[in-house]
Design an enzyme around this catalytic site. Sequence first.
Site, PDB file in Angstrom:
ATOM      1  N   ALA A  93       0.556  -1.563   0.084  1.00 17.09           N
ATOM      2  CA  ALA A  93       0.085  -0.194   0.165  1.00 17.09           C
ATOM      3  C   ALA A  93       0.727   1.359  -0.090  1.00 17.09           C
ATOM      4  O   ALA A  93       2.397   1.226   1.043  1.00 17.09           O
ATOM      5  CB  ALA A  93      -0.760   0.118   1.442  1.00 17.09           C
ATOM      6  N   GLU A 118       4.691  -5.008   7.482  1.00 19.11           N
ATOM      7  CA  GLU A 118       3.954  -4.083   7.626  1.00 19.11           C
ATOM      8  C   GLU A 118       4.949  -3.820   9.445  1.00 19.11           C
ATOM      9  O   GLU A 118       4.519  -2.592   9.729  1.00 19.11           O
ATOM     10  CB  GLU A 118       2.708  -4.152   8.052  1.00 19.11           C
ATOM     11  CG  GLU A 118       1.755  -3.944   6.768  1.00 19.11           C
ATOM     12  CD  GLU A 118       1.984  -4.986   5.855  1.00 19.11           C
ATOM     13  OE1 GLU A 118       2.217  -5.778   5.804  1.00 19.11           O
ATOM     14  OE2 GLU A 118       1.187  -5.010   4.696  1.00 19.11           O
TER      15      GLU A 118
HETATM   16  N1  CAA Z   1       4.603   3.098  -0.467  1.00 18.17           N
HETATM   17  C1  CAA Z   1       5.349   4.168  -1.373  1.00 18.17           C
HETATM   18  N2  CAA Z   1       6.265   4.138  -2.082  1.00 18.17           N
HETATM   19  C2  CAA Z   1       6.947   3.344  -2.062  1.00 18.17           C
HETATM   20  C3  CAA Z   1       6.815   1.766  -1.582  1.00 18.17           C
HETATM   21  C4  CAA Z   1       5.164   2.149  -0.385  1.00 18.17           C
HETATM   22  N3  CAA Z   1       4.848   0.978  -0.734  1.00 18.17           N
HETATM   23  N4  CAA Z   1       7.375   1.032  -2.114  1.00 18.17           N
HETATM   24  C5  CAA Z   1       8.469   1.594  -2.817  1.00 18.17           C
HETATM   25  N5  CAA Z   1       7.765   3.088  -2.915  1.00 18.17           N
HETATM   26  C6  CAA Z   1       8.888   3.736  -3.653  1.00 18.17           C
HETATM   27  C7  CAA Z   1       9.826   4.876  -2.818  1.00 18.17           C
HETATM   28  O1  CAA Z   1       9.565   5.586  -1.706  1.00 18.17           O
HETATM   29  C8  CAA Z   1      10.538   5.613  -4.027  1.00 18.17           C
HETATM   30  O2  CAA Z   1      10.080   6.611  -4.226  1.00 18.17           O
HETATM   31  P1  CAA Z   1      11.362   7.688  -4.115  1.00 18.17           P
HETATM   32  O3  CAA Z   1      12.077   7.505  -5.824  1.00 18.17           O
HETATM   33  O4  CAA Z   1      10.473   8.920  -4.450  1.00 18.17           O
HETATM   34  O5  CAA Z   1      12.020   7.602  -2.913  1.00 18.17           O
HETATM   35  C9  CAA Z   1      10.779   4.219  -5.365  1.00 18.17           C
HETATM   36  O6  CAA Z   1       9.007   3.465  -5.072  1.00 18.17           O
HETATM   37  C10 CAA Z   1      11.596   2.969  -5.442  1.00 18.17           C
HETATM   38  O7  CAA Z   1      11.328   2.342  -4.376  1.00 18.17           O
HETATM   39  P2  CAA Z   1      13.466   1.750  -3.192  1.00 18.17           P
HETATM   40  O8  CAA Z   1      14.053   3.013  -4.426  1.00 18.17           O
HETATM   41  O9  CAA Z   1      13.101   1.948  -1.821  1.00 18.17           O
HETATM   42  O10 CAA Z   1      13.888   0.904  -3.742  1.00 18.17           O
HETATM   43  P3  CAA Z   1      14.324   0.100  -3.606  1.00 18.17           P
HETATM   44  O11 CAA Z   1      14.577  -1.208  -5.222  1.00 18.17           O
HETATM   45  O12 CAA Z   1      15.664   0.195  -3.159  1.00 18.17           O
HETATM   46  O13 CAA Z   1      13.608  -1.099  -2.551  1.00 18.17           O
HETATM   47  C11 CAA Z   1      11.796  -2.192  -1.707  1.00 18.17           C
HETATM   48  C12 CAA Z   1      12.883  -1.518  -2.998  1.00 18.17           C
HETATM   49  C13 CAA Z   1      12.737  -3.018  -0.467  1.00 18.17           C
HETATM   50  C14 CAA Z   1      10.807  -2.657  -2.626  1.00 18.17           C
HETATM   51  C15 CAA Z   1      11.490  -1.022  -0.700  1.00 18.17           C
HETATM   52  O14 CAA Z   1      10.886   0.206  -2.286  1.00 18.17           O
HETATM   53  C16 CAA Z   1      10.602  -0.769   0.443  1.00 18.17           C
HETATM   54  O15 CAA Z   1      10.833  -1.347   1.180  1.00 18.17           O
HETATM   55  N6  CAA Z   1       9.226  -0.375   0.039  1.00 18.17           N
HETATM   56  C17 CAA Z   1       8.013  -0.872   1.136  1.00 18.17           C
HETATM   57  C18 CAA Z   1       7.878  -2.245   0.848  1.00 18.17           C
HETATM   58  C19 CAA Z   1       6.990  -2.154   2.312  1.00 18.17           C
HETATM   59  O16 CAA Z   1       7.107  -2.063   3.937  1.00 18.17           O
HETATM   60  N7  CAA Z   1       5.451  -2.425   2.180  1.00 18.17           N
HETATM   61  C20 CAA Z   1       4.340  -2.513   2.986  1.00 18.17           C
HETATM   62  C21 CAA Z   1       3.275  -1.488   3.394  1.00 18.17           C
HETATM   63  S1  CAA Z   1       2.215  -1.121   3.602  1.00 18.17           S
HETATM   64  C22 CAA Z   1       1.154  -2.168   3.358  1.00 18.17           C
HETATM   65  O17 CAA Z   1       0.696  -2.178   2.122  1.00 18.17           O
HETATM   66  C23 CAA Z   1      -0.256  -2.124   4.310  1.00 18.17           C
HETATM   67  C24 CAA Z   1      -1.183  -2.969   4.036  1.00 18.17           C
HETATM   68  O18 CAA Z   1      -1.411  -3.712   4.965  1.00 18.17           O
HETATM   69  C25 CAA Z   1      -2.119  -2.575   3.013  1.00 18.17           C
END
Ligand code: CAA
Length: 258
Positions: A66, A132
């Site tokens: 999300a 999360e």
């Molecule tokens: N929400 C918003 N933006 C996100 C995102 C997310 N879940 N995941 C990635 N992005 C964005 C990053 O902020 C980044 O944007 P900027 O360039 O503007 O900074 C862009 O996507 C690329 O991401 P990374 O630079 O982080 O890419 P990476 O290859 O270094 O890492 C990753 C990849 C490991 C997937 C990392 O992006 C990450 O950890 N993302 C979050 C994963 C996460 O925590 N997901 C759970 C979300 S909460 C949820 O889903 C609640 C629910 O149950 C419904």
Amino acid sequence: MTENSLILTEQHGRVGLITLNRPEALNALSDAMGQQILAAAQAFDKDPGIGAIVITGSAKAFAAGADIKEMAAKSSVQMYISDWFSVWDALARVRTPMVAAVAGHALGGGCELAMIADFIIAGENAKFGQPEIKLGVIPGMGGSQRLTRAIGKAKAMEMVLTGRIMGAVEAEQTGLVARVVPVESLLEDALATAAVIAGMSKPVTMIAKEAVNAAFETTLAEGVRIERRSIFACFATDDQKEGMAAFMDKRPAEFKHR
Ligand code: CAA
């Protein structure tokens, strides 16, 4: 191909394809994106020319969750009143069979979206997780329930409590995904699998999906009762008559509702 900016939709024969299209955010699922996915899936659901749906992302990310940036400042009351995430409950009520073709990150809401589909075909680089807990929250799109039903308590609990990511091989071993294929052939494979489903009678595939899903909702006796009523309902369709006649005539079935 139709562009709705956050997703792309295409029709491949009788298969409707939804491609998540927010590469700059690794397909993070904003509310607007959820609304577009739901609208596309509901349109395919109502279309007699569509017998199965494939949902996919990119080779790098199915969806990284999300949209954290959209949610970060929200209050509990705002989320409660707006019924945040309820769009995904509506997606789970789509009756047409849905296959998730997952490559790369399927994290948080991305993993949950994949599990809302009826089954997952994974690329070799797929990574599943519910991280999360690291954000100070828990899964919100059904992950605590669907992951536990898919892989059992021990592994689901470990993943939800530690945020551990599971690779494609382990995901297949644990039953989270149906099959693992090379990333290059993932979409082709998923579309071919969906085309097999779409070649069946649409109402009967809908009935079959409903019957299997009942296994997650009810007792064994009640589930078997639902199944029994459902197979009797199949006998009210012209496609049952055609399917069985085709078997006896030793020819392929020509289902009317496909
Ligand atoms: N929400 C918003 N933006 C996100 C995102 C997310 N879940 N995941 C990635 N992005 C964005 C990053 O902020 C980044 O944007 P900027 O360039 O503007 O900074 C862009 O996507 C690329 O991401 P990374 O630079 O982080 O890419 P990476 O290859 O270094 O890492 C990753 C990849 C490991 C997937 C990392 O992006 C990450 O950890 N993302 C979050 C994963 C996460 O925590 N997901 C759970 C979300 S909460 C949820 O889903 C609640 C629910 O149950 C419904």
